[in-house]
Design a protein around this motif. Sequence first.
Motif, PDB file in Angstrom:
ATOM      1  N   LEU A   1       1.285   7.383  -1.117  1.00  0.00           N
ATOM      2  CA  LEU A   1       2.402   6.659  -0.510  1.00  0.00           C
ATOM      3  C   LEU A   1       2.540   7.082   0.953  1.00  0.00           C
ATOM      4  O   LEU A   1       2.854   6.277   1.816  1.00  0.00           O
ATOM      5  CB  LEU A   1       3.684   6.987  -1.279  1.00  0.00           C
ATOM      6  CG  LEU A   1       4.760   5.925  -1.343  1.00  0.00           C
ATOM      7  CD1 LEU A   1       4.224   4.599  -1.801  1.00  0.00           C
ATOM      8  CD2 LEU A   1       5.881   6.374  -2.246  1.00  0.00           C
TER       9      LEU A   1
ATOM     10  N   LYS B   1      -2.926   4.573  -7.569  1.00  0.00           N
ATOM     11  CA  LYS B   1      -1.555   4.293  -8.010  1.00  0.00           C
ATOM     12  C   LYS B   1      -1.507   4.011  -9.508  1.00  0.00           C
ATOM     13  O   LYS B   1      -0.490   4.220 -10.152  1.00  0.00           O
ATOM     14  CB  LYS B   1      -0.970   3.150  -7.202  1.00  0.00           C
ATOM     15  CG  LYS B   1      -0.718   3.611  -5.785  1.00  0.00           C
ATOM     16  CD  LYS B   1       0.193   2.727  -5.007  1.00  0.00           C
ATOM     17  CE  LYS B   1       0.586   3.430  -3.729  1.00  0.00           C
ATOM     18  NZ  LYS B   1      -0.025   2.866  -2.542  1.00  0.00           N
ATOM     19  N   ARG B   2      -2.626   3.530 -10.069  1.00  0.00           N
ATOM     20  CA  ARG B   2      -2.681   3.341 -11.530  1.00  0.00           C
ATOM     21  C   ARG B   2      -2.795   4.677 -12.241  1.00  0.00           C
ATOM     22  O   ARG B   2      -2.395   4.807 -13.390  1.00  0.00           O
ATOM     23  CB  ARG B   2      -3.913   2.507 -11.909  1.00  0.00           C
ATOM     24  CG  ARG B   2      -3.730   1.046 -11.712  1.00  0.00           C
ATOM     25  CD  ARG B   2      -4.995   0.327 -12.116  1.00  0.00           C
ATOM     26  NE  ARG B   2      -4.976  -0.021 -13.527  1.00  0.00           N
ATOM     27  CZ  ARG B   2      -5.571  -1.109 -14.012  1.00  0.00           C
ATOM     28  NH1 ARG B   2      -6.210  -1.919 -13.209  1.00  0.00           N
ATOM     29  NH2 ARG B   2      -5.525  -1.379 -15.285  1.00  0.00           N
TER      30      ARG B   2
ATOM     31  N   LEU C   1       4.830   7.355  -9.849  1.00  0.00           N
ATOM     32  CA  LEU C   1       5.911   8.115  -9.237  1.00  0.00           C
ATOM     33  C   LEU C   1       7.261   7.607  -9.725  1.00  0.00           C
ATOM     34  O   LEU C   1       7.508   6.407  -9.746  1.00  0.00           O
ATOM     35  CB  LEU C   1       5.819   7.942  -7.716  1.00  0.00           C
ATOM     36  CG  LEU C   1       5.904   9.187  -6.854  1.00  0.00           C
ATOM     37  CD1 LEU C   1       4.747  10.101  -7.165  1.00  0.00           C
ATOM     38  CD2 LEU C   1       5.893   8.812  -5.382  1.00  0.00           C
TER      39      LEU C   1
ATOM     40  N   ASN D   1       0.186  10.164  -4.602  1.00  0.00           N
ATOM     41  CA  ASN D   1      -0.418   8.863  -4.906  1.00  0.00           C
ATOM     42  C   ASN D   1      -0.656   8.030  -3.652  1.00  0.00           C
ATOM     43  O   ASN D   1      -0.781   6.816  -3.711  1.00  0.00           O
ATOM     44  CB  ASN D   1       0.401   8.091  -5.941  1.00  0.00           C
ATOM     45  CG  ASN D   1       1.651   7.489  -5.367  1.00  0.00           C
ATOM     46  OD1 ASN D   1       2.091   7.884  -4.294  1.00  0.00           O
ATOM     47  ND2 ASN D   1       2.226   6.539  -6.063  1.00  0.00           N
TER      48      ASN D   1
ATOM     49  N   LYS E   1       5.179  12.321  -2.676  1.00  0.00           N
ATOM     50  CA  LYS E   1       4.678  11.088  -2.071  1.00  0.00           C
ATOM     51  C   LYS E   1       3.216  11.195  -1.660  1.00  0.00           C
ATOM     52  O   LYS E   1       2.524  10.187  -1.547  1.00  0.00           O
ATOM     53  CB  LYS E   1       5.538  10.708  -0.865  1.00  0.00           C
ATOM     54  CG  LYS E   1       6.899  10.188  -1.289  1.00  0.00           C
ATOM     55  CD  LYS E   1       7.738   9.807  -0.097  1.00  0.00           C
ATOM     56  CE  LYS E   1       9.153   9.498  -0.528  1.00  0.00           C
ATOM     57  NZ  LYS E   1      10.040   9.345   0.630  1.00  0.00           N
TER      58      LYS E   1
END
Lengths: 283, 269
Positions: free
Chosen positions: A57, A82-83, A87, A55, A52
């Motif tokens: 999160l 995130k691109r 995950l 990216n 986690k």
Amino acid sequence: MDSIIKFNNVTFEYESEENTSKVLENFSLEIERGTFNVILGHNGSGKSTLAKLTNGLIKAKSGEVLVNGMSTMDEEKEIDIKRTVGLVFQNPDNQIVSSIVEEDVAFGPENLGLSPEESRERVDNALKATEMYEFRDKPTHKLSGGQKQRVAIAGIIAMEPECIVLDEPTAMLDPRGRKEVLNTILKLNKEKNITIILITHFMEEAENAHRVIVMNDGKVTADGKPCQVFAQTDVIKEAGLDLPQTTDLLSKLKEKGFSVSGGIISADECVKEVSKLLDLEEI
Amino acid sequence: MLKDITFGQYFPSNSVVHKLDARVKLVLLVLQIVTIFICKNFVSLGIIALFTLVVLFFTKIPIKLYFKSIKVIIPIIIFTAILNVFYIKTGVVLLSFWKITIWSDGITKAIFMAARVLILILISSVLTYTTTPNDLTDGIERLLKPLKFIGLGQAVHTMSMMMTIALRFIPTLIEETDKIMSAQKARGADLESGGIVQKVKALLPILIPLLISSVRRAYELAEAMECRCYNGGKGRIRMKRLKMALKDYISVLLCVVVLGFIIVANNLF
């Protein structure tokens, strides 16, 4: 080394009312672009936290996580990160947003604001890469566990990430589904050159990895090529992991004084090694 | 038992009805419901029933599946029918015993109401059976788009997203309920015997685990959505565009014609 993900002295802790438990402390790790990495560890070794963190999160308490040089603390870079790093989680049921396969895979590209034509192309490519294209108009709840997980992977691939982090993607699957998913991951790494970080506690899945990292108590206790790591049987046992049967057999033979090479995982090589022994005995 | 629930499910096929624009189907469903409710006599009800059957035939979905959707609702229909039989006190007395009297109008009214509800369920099933949940919610979102002028744009998107997810999780939660029920039965829970109060109490050990696991699922789904760059629908562009075609206009026309027939039939008979 051209690294895609870089952990610099990362500390992360879960806070609850009674106590704070440190999951990771001064943790550093670099993942090389285009490689297939397997992270092994038992429950509570901090491997899911690691996933986690990659990216953004969850955010590190101190230290930093860099994705292509972008810090996950930088809120402006959130979407870019995130691109870049996708995950995939353990339970495929809880990752699928839509009832129809292709509509679910399209969720990512739609969020990115791509044109319908480009979304279509990406969805088709992602479904072909995971060999789910023929299921594109099927309802997701009618699929098997392995197929659902492949849809979840396709949903990530459709965003065309450079790196995919999979947090125990095979833990809830039967042996067949596990094989399907693993083959898909291997193919993505080989054909699309996507960096893979596979987090698991199944040692067998580490067989084809470029690099194996063993985690115990938030620390890396072994790191290297699969054969190097599996030769360190005591470290692996200490980490609470079960040796693959092949490795276990050979290490026990070694203990008894037979001359076999350690760190072998694949069944074929194990057979070769044992038959070499048997030939010697016969002579 | 629970697996029989087909409500809100989609059945893929390549029929004309499947290919209609979701917005058109939504508007036509509303129109059909209105039409069903303005039916005053059996002739007009017969017309709408016939039309509904034709629509069912055109969806190319096995009739068996429609029966499934009705099966669940039958107890409710029977209940309302019985109420009608007892409450309407006009016409000819057909039967009288103890304190109960059954009047002829009660019977006709009960049959009329039951038929009406049946047609209603069937025509509503057509919408969910032939429209993918995404198309459906997309259709609703677009139909409600004018609401953005009074500052409700975000609310409309949120609602349609919630609907997509709710429809997606119906089969998952049904499956989970089945599993929990089996697990509780294996631990000796008695779900079948006893009166209503006891049965409701027996449901508690099923509902609580279901609720807890749903909350956990919601958390995980939220994380998965975040990983796929979901940020509340800002800048989101749908892959499938809804487009009106000739068949959409024709079907609107057909429904309006049926409505016309109903009005005529209402006044003639």
